[in-house]
Design an enzyme around this catalytic site. Sequence first.
Site: not given
Length: 197
Positions: A71, A117, A119-120, A145
């Site tokens: 969102k 962050d 990236g998962k 980040k």
Amino acid sequence: MDNDRTKRGIVIEDDWPGYSLDLFTYPEHYHTDIECVYIPHGVIMDRIERLARYVMQDFGDNNIMVLCVLKGGYKFCSDLVESIKNDQSTEDLHIIGSRDLSFLRGKSVLIVEAIVDTGKTMKALLKHVETFEPKMVKVAGLLVKRVPHMAEGLTDYVGFEIPNHFVVGYALDYNEYFRDLNHICVISKTGKLKYKV
């Protein structure tokens, strides 16, 4: 300055204290809930205009399919698309939110995410999108980040590279609060406790 470096984003150093809240307007009900304005709204908008130009340079005359990671990404996506549309005279921009992405085959895809962050999530999404054999896939992240195991090279267009602070505002929330802040701000300890679930 080389173009790839400028696409990597504005780097905000670890010791950046942010701006005093006295310099900005923000909803009064957050008075004790934020520490500082980290990135003012005007700076965000200016950076987004620049990212839109990079996107148009890379995508050229190709139809662009935009995938928005919701969102928190909706505001960034909306403003980025608006800037792209203002730069582009054609009507070849499509925003999609479907589970079946088979129509991406052979298309140029722009994935838009508010914060990247480790990236998962982005790696999983990219892998999924690639199965539909698009012509090209690029990723725009408003914030990247600096965290341990941060996602290097996943984002093609970066608004800002920031330290590992908990930021809210500009549609980024903490338990659904703070989405109504125009600026990106650092949440205070009081704010975390107040809106903790």
